[in-house]
Scaffold this active site. Sequence first.
Site, PDB file in Angstrom:
ATOM      1  N   LYS A 282       0.823  -1.132  -0.200  1.00 39.71           N
ATOM      2  CA  LYS A 282      -0.071  -0.080   0.011  1.00 39.71           C
ATOM      3  C   LYS A 282       1.049   0.970  -0.070  1.00 39.71           C
ATOM      4  CE  LYS A 282      -1.711   1.671   3.890  1.00 39.71           C
ATOM      5  NZ  LYS A 282      -1.509   3.257   4.250  1.00 39.71           N
ATOM      6  N   ASN A 283       1.655   1.230   0.983  1.00 45.05           N
ATOM      7  CA  ASN A 283       2.710   2.508   1.315  1.00 45.05           C
ATOM      8  C   ASN A 283       3.600   2.654  -0.095  1.00 45.05           C
ATOM      9  OD1 ASN A 283       1.136   2.967   3.353  1.00 45.05           O
ATOM     10  ND2 ASN A 283       2.973   2.576   4.675  1.00 45.05           N
TER      11      ASN A 283
ATOM     12  N   CYS B  17      -4.543  12.405  13.328  1.00 52.06           N
ATOM     13  CA  CYS B  17      -5.192  11.297  13.166  1.00 52.06           C
ATOM     14  C   CYS B  17      -5.125  10.608  14.550  1.00 52.06           C
ATOM     15  CB  CYS B  17      -4.964  10.425  12.069  1.00 52.06           C
ATOM     16  SG  CYS B  17      -3.504   9.711  12.308  1.00 52.06           S
TER      17      CYS B  17
ATOM     18  N   ARG C  59       0.750  14.578  13.332  1.00 52.88           N
ATOM     19  CA  ARG C  59       1.292  14.421  12.210  1.00 52.88           C
ATOM     20  C   ARG C  59       1.206  15.901  11.114  1.00 52.88           C
ATOM     21  NH1 ARG C  59      -1.050   8.876   9.775  1.00 52.88           N
ATOM     22  NH2 ARG C  59       0.898   8.876   8.735  1.00 52.88           N
TER      23      ARG C  59
ATOM     24  N   ASP D 102       4.691   0.528  12.107  1.00 48.68           N
ATOM     25  CA  ASP D 102       3.571  -0.098  11.366  1.00 48.68           C
ATOM     26  C   ASP D 102       3.476  -1.311  11.937  1.00 48.68           C
ATOM     27  OD1 ASP D 102       2.603   2.178  10.529  1.00 48.68           O
ATOM     28  OD2 ASP D 102       3.266   1.922   8.234  1.00 48.68           O
TER      29      ASP D 102
ATOM     30  N   ARG E  60      -8.499  -0.634   4.874  1.00 47.51           N
ATOM     31  CA  ARG E  60      -7.600   0.598   4.258  1.00 47.51           C
ATOM     32  C   ARG E  60      -6.363  -0.060   3.954  1.00 47.51           C
ATOM     33  NH1 ARG E  60      -7.778   6.202   7.437  1.00 47.51           N
ATOM     34  NH2 ARG E  60      -6.021   6.360   5.622  1.00 47.51           N
TER      35      ARG E  60
END
Length: 419
Positions: free
Chosen positions: A22-23, A116, A121, A304, A396
């Site tokens: 994803k990243n 978030c 952030r 993560d 997500r």
Amino acid sequence: MEKFIVEQSHALKGTVRVGGSKNAALPIMAACLLTKEECVLEGISHLSDVDTMLSLMEELGCRTCCEGERISVCCADICSTQPDYNKVKQIRASFLLAGALLARFGTVSIAMPGGCSIGVRPIDLHLKGFEKLGALCETGHGTVNISAEKLTGCEIYLDFPSVGATENLILASVLADGVTYIRNCATEPEISDMAVFLNRMGARIEGAGSDMLRITGVKRLHGCTHRIIPDRIEAGTIMLAAAAAGGKIRLENVRCDHLTALIHKMREMGASVTEGENYLLMEKRGRVNNTAIKTMPYPGFPTDMQAQLMALMTIGKGTGIINETVFENRFMHAAELNRMGADIKVEGRCAIVRGVRRLTGTSVKATDLRAGAALIISALAAEGKTEIGEIEYVDRGYYHLEDKLAGIGARIERRSDED
Ligand code: UD1
């Protein structure tokens, strides 16, 4: 609303194919904006964050076409440099559209991505870098307007090796006039993948994977085809799920060299891990031995993976210590894990996890993407049934994680409230 119903599962066994990262996909999608020609991306996982990015780009005028794990993107006819405010707010990586639109059109007006649940952030490092390149950044009413007559190569030093700032500044500098140096840049494999993609488009980026990038601006970029690297966080999550339930698994489509920190920790905790060319084998029976970890920028232990490792430690032997140095508020999952019988104490950026012999299934909620993955891991080990709510967070970043886990014997299913 959907939820996961998870029952205690023993001895996961079998093979899982890991999806594309994803990243890596999100910044590479933003990079497609740098050319009028068609780019083809392969190995894309159809995550909801990928859909949000696609829809943001379509609204700017990009034509996109998805077929299985392949998407083609053509940004020949861009009609707007103002990405949709609400969609930008939904995913942090949308802010990468700023660097790409600035480089191609010299102007962009984009929502501030905001904070978030894992921390504030800020975007100060992104904006400082854009200004060094010659842009003017004005913020107000939750929006930042960035414009430049011309972007010129310069020397940038990042106060922290931010992943997003490094990516945004690469995007902004590949078409700039002259050479840009980004020092103390982030070295994550997803950034190197974006650099490979951009170089394939005709960019001149040197030093990807090291802490200093040298980017020589070019006049134009062209289309190309690129395969996205495997998702190291998905691979790691499935490893930890198998370690919590016990068992023996094989992961395919894995870059073991991207998982070094986790593989070392897993061995330290008593798992047997075999690294292969594009595959990984892991076996673990019985409780893991708890240890200490500190999250750090790559190649340190990834933030993560912190929540998922905490979930595993809750049922380990002895006391585990987790020091979260990347985000200031990334322990929301601790309270949910404690509701299942875990013994976790959070003190500032440190969590002390006293391993318990058993967890008990109950109703819990995902508070963010990786927190949701952590709850699945502990639910596999917990006695009885666990109901995990707010699983849209999990979607997500993981493509049908429940199917991948069920394929190796986990007792997990997705249910909607109407079921
Ligand atoms: C990316 C990843 C995310 C991962 C994180 C850290 C994507 C889409 N997301 O997020 O999954 O958890 O890297 O590995 O790739 N910071 C500032 N000022 C800035 C930018 C960042 O202070 O201008 C701080 C942040 O608040 C945070 C730290 O730097 O404390 C790391 O953030 P960063 O590396 O930028 O993470 P993201 O790119 O947002």
